[in-house]
Design a protein around this motif. Structure first.
Motif, mmCIF file in Angstrom:
data_model
loop_
_atom_site.group_PDB
_atom_site.id
_atom_site.type_symbol
_atom_site.label_atom_id
_atom_site.label_comp_id
_atom_site.label_asym_id
_atom_site.label_seq_id
_atom_site.Cartn_x
_atom_site.Cartn_y
_atom_site.Cartn_z
ATOM 1 N N TRP A 103 51.926 40.653 -77.317
ATOM 2 C CA TRP A 103 52.180 42.041 -77.680
ATOM 3 C C TRP A 103 53.205 42.675 -76.739
ATOM 4 O O TRP A 103 54.039 43.485 -77.162
ATOM 5 C CB TRP A 103 50.880 42.838 -77.654
ATOM 6 C CG TRP A 103 50.079 42.695 -78.914
ATOM 7 C CD1 TRP A 103 48.916 42.019 -79.086
ATOM 8 C CD2 TRP A 103 50.407 43.257 -80.194
ATOM 9 N NE1 TRP A 103 48.485 42.088 -80.373
ATOM 10 C CE2 TRP A 103 49.385 42.863 -81.097
ATOM 11 C CE3 TRP A 103 51.460 44.030 -80.679
ATOM 12 C CZ2 TRP A 103 49.388 43.224 -82.432
ATOM 13 C CZ3 TRP A 103 51.462 44.404 -82.011
ATOM 14 C CH2 TRP A 103 50.437 44.003 -82.873
ATOM 15 N N TRP A 104 53.138 42.323 -75.464
ATOM 16 C CA TRP A 104 54.110 42.876 -74.507
ATOM 17 C C TRP A 104 55.525 42.410 -74.860
ATOM 18 O O TRP A 104 56.467 43.215 -74.854
ATOM 19 C CB TRP A 104 53.736 42.439 -73.096
ATOM 20 C CG TRP A 104 54.694 42.962 -72.061
ATOM 21 C CD1 TRP A 104 55.742 42.311 -71.492
ATOM 22 C CD2 TRP A 104 54.700 44.271 -71.499
ATOM 23 N NE1 TRP A 104 56.407 43.107 -70.607
ATOM 24 C CE2 TRP A 104 55.790 44.334 -70.595
ATOM 25 C CE3 TRP A 104 53.905 45.402 -71.674
ATOM 26 C CZ2 TRP A 104 56.086 45.474 -69.861
ATOM 27 C CZ3 TRP A 104 54.195 46.549 -70.941
ATOM 28 C CH2 TRP A 104 55.278 46.573 -70.066
ATOM 29 N N PHE A 105 55.659 41.123 -75.161
ATOM 30 C CA PHE A 105 56.981 40.616 -75.525
ATOM 31 C C PHE A 105 57.490 41.298 -76.796
ATOM 32 O O PHE A 105 58.668 41.694 -76.889
ATOM 33 C CB PHE A 105 56.926 39.099 -75.734
ATOM 34 C CG PHE A 105 58.115 38.546 -76.450
ATOM 35 C CD1 PHE A 105 59.342 38.422 -75.813
ATOM 36 C CD2 PHE A 105 58.024 38.170 -77.789
ATOM 37 C CE1 PHE A 105 60.457 37.934 -76.491
ATOM 38 C CE2 PHE A 105 59.123 37.671 -78.463
ATOM 39 C CZ PHE A 105 60.344 37.558 -77.809
ATOM 40 N N ALA A 106 56.593 41.442 -77.773
ATOM 41 C CA ALA A 106 57.002 42.093 -79.020
ATOM 42 C C ALA A 106 57.436 43.528 -78.774
ATOM 43 O O ALA A 106 58.428 44.018 -79.357
ATOM 44 C CB ALA A 106 55.858 42.051 -80.033
ATOM 45 N N GLY A 107 56.731 44.245 -77.915
ATOM 46 C CA GLY A 107 57.102 45.616 -77.595
ATOM 47 C C GLY A 107 58.451 45.697 -76.897
ATOM 48 O O GLY A 107 59.264 46.590 -77.181
ATOM 49 N N CYS A 108 58.698 44.745 -75.957
ATOM 50 C CA CYS A 108 59.985 44.735 -75.261
ATOM 51 C C CYS A 108 61.131 44.428 -76.233
ATOM 52 O O CYS A 108 62.226 45.005 -76.128
ATOM 53 C CB CYS A 108 59.960 43.705 -74.139
ATOM 54 S SG CYS A 108 58.879 44.155 -72.760
ATOM 55 N N LEU A 109 60.888 43.516 -77.181
ATOM 56 C CA LEU A 109 61.916 43.185 -78.149
ATOM 57 C C LEU A 109 62.222 44.390 -79.047
ATOM 58 O O LEU A 109 63.403 44.696 -79.332
ATOM 59 C CB LEU A 109 61.452 41.999 -78.992
ATOM 60 C CG LEU A 109 62.485 41.379 -79.938
ATOM 61 C CD1 LEU A 109 63.694 40.865 -79.170
ATOM 62 C CD2 LEU A 109 61.851 40.245 -80.744
ATOM 63 N N ALA A 110 61.166 45.107 -79.463
ATOM 64 C CA ALA A 110 61.374 46.308 -80.280
ATOM 65 C C ALA A 110 62.113 47.379 -79.492
ATOM 66 O O ALA A 110 63.011 48.069 -80.019
ATOM 67 C CB ALA A 110 60.025 46.833 -80.765
#
Length: 352
Positions: free
Chosen positions: A99-106
């Motif tokens: 989820w952290w990676f997905a948030g950073c990508l967004a």
């Protein structure tokens, strides 16, 4: 920590566009915070509140600097993602890291649109963020698994030590119980006949000395872990000890020579059974038989006494419990109980 610090020198884009002291201070603060978070993530074994706070500080600095100074600072979001993944990938479940990676990508895509970054620049940072985060997550998981294996190895070592202590205590119990019983019986004989038959008393005293010396040798061998009493020798010793105690002993052996492991294990059974007959049975006669039935060695020790090892005070002792554990670990069994014709019987079965 050194390699984490060295890796941050790839921030050539932000460094080349610093025009104000505020930008320099902000970048320095971000680098220090990132190095600390990433290093802490690799060294820690659990995620605490302090981890969440520090990861949030890194994220706030990265997002703020990227929004303030433009597309050249988008690379900071790669480090934000890597720092968070380094911390959260230490958890057994990597949901939070994903989820952290997905948030950073967004956030990267959104900030890229806000600062009007070209698609190539945003895409290259996104690819770098993905590959770097996957690499860090993989390394972090490997570190976690190595730590778990180390803990498992330590637990197995402790278990092995505990098992060896249990084995050693059983060996000493069986060895000393048998030897001391023989010494006590022979000492009683010496006391009874000392006045009327000094020569016989002296012979019994010599036997006590011999038993004591042999016990010392066996204890030394048991301590060093190399004690291997053969069944044939143990049967002979049991017959001698029973005879010395005034119990008529009959030994019948029809089984072929046994494998070494079975031979040593049944030797312990003979030792413990003979000791119990001498100590507790009050018997006048004892029969020891060793046969082979259906591929299993069957050892039976029966007496005609009126008080056998099946009584609560004896059956609950360490001797028979230790024998059951040994036989059970080798696939065998131990049965004890009263005989129909009177007395007590102990039967050990051990698959060959």
């Amino acid at each position: 920590m050194i390699w984490v610090a060295v890796w941050t020198f790839a921030l050539v884009d932000p460094l080349s566009t610093i025009t104000t002291p505020a930008a320099a201070i902000g970048l320095a603060a971000f680098e220090v915070a990132y190095v600390y978070v990433a290093a802490m993530g690799f060294e820690s074994r659990c995620v605490t509140r302090a981890h969440h706070v520090l990861v949030g500080i890194v994220a706030a600095l990265g997002v703020g600097l990227a929004l303030a100074y433009g597309s050249h600072w988008l690379i900071l979001l790669l480090y934000v993602s890597v720092g968070g993944v380094a911390v959260y990938a230490s958890m057994p479940r990597m949901v939070l890291a994903i989820w952290w990676f997905a948030g950073c990508l967004a956030a990267l895509i959104a900030i890229g649109l806000i600062v009007d970054a070209d698609a190539w620049q945003t895409g290259s940072v996104a690819v770098g963020m993905t590959l770097s985060s996957m690499l860090v997550a993989s390394v972090r998981q490997q570190i976690r698994l190595v730590n778990e294996l180390k803990h498992t190895r330590d637990a197995l070592a402790e278990s092995a030590v505990a098992e060896e202590r249990l084995r050693f205590s059983r060996d000493l119990h069986d060895l000393l119980g048998h030897t001391l019983s023989v010494i006590v019986v022979k000492a009683e004989v010496v006391r009874r006949i000392a006045e009327r038959d000094p020569a016989a008393a002296a012979a019994q005293a010599a036997d006590i000395e011999q038993v004591g010396r042999r016990a010392l040798v066996e204890i030394r061998e048991a301590v060093t872990g190399y004690r291997e009493t053969g069944l044939t020798a143990e049967l002979a010793r049991a017959k001698g000890a029973l005879t010395a105690a005034g119990i008529t002993a009959d030994v019948l052996r029809t089984a072929d020579p046994l494998p070494d492991t079975a031979d040593r294990l049944l030797a312990w059974v003979v030792r413990e059974a003979a000791t119990n007959v001498i100590r507790h049975s009050g018997a006048a006669r004892c029969e020891i038989s060793l046969t082979t039935v259906d591929g299993a060695a069957v050892l039976r020790v029966a007496d005609d006494g009126d008080f056998g090892p099946s009584s609560p005070g004896v059956d609950a002792g360490n001797g028979l419990r230790g024998l059951r554990e040994r036989l059970s670990s080798a696939g065998g069994s131990l049965e004890t109980g009263a005989r129909a014709e009177g007395g007590f019987a102990l039967t050990a079965r051990l698959p060959l």
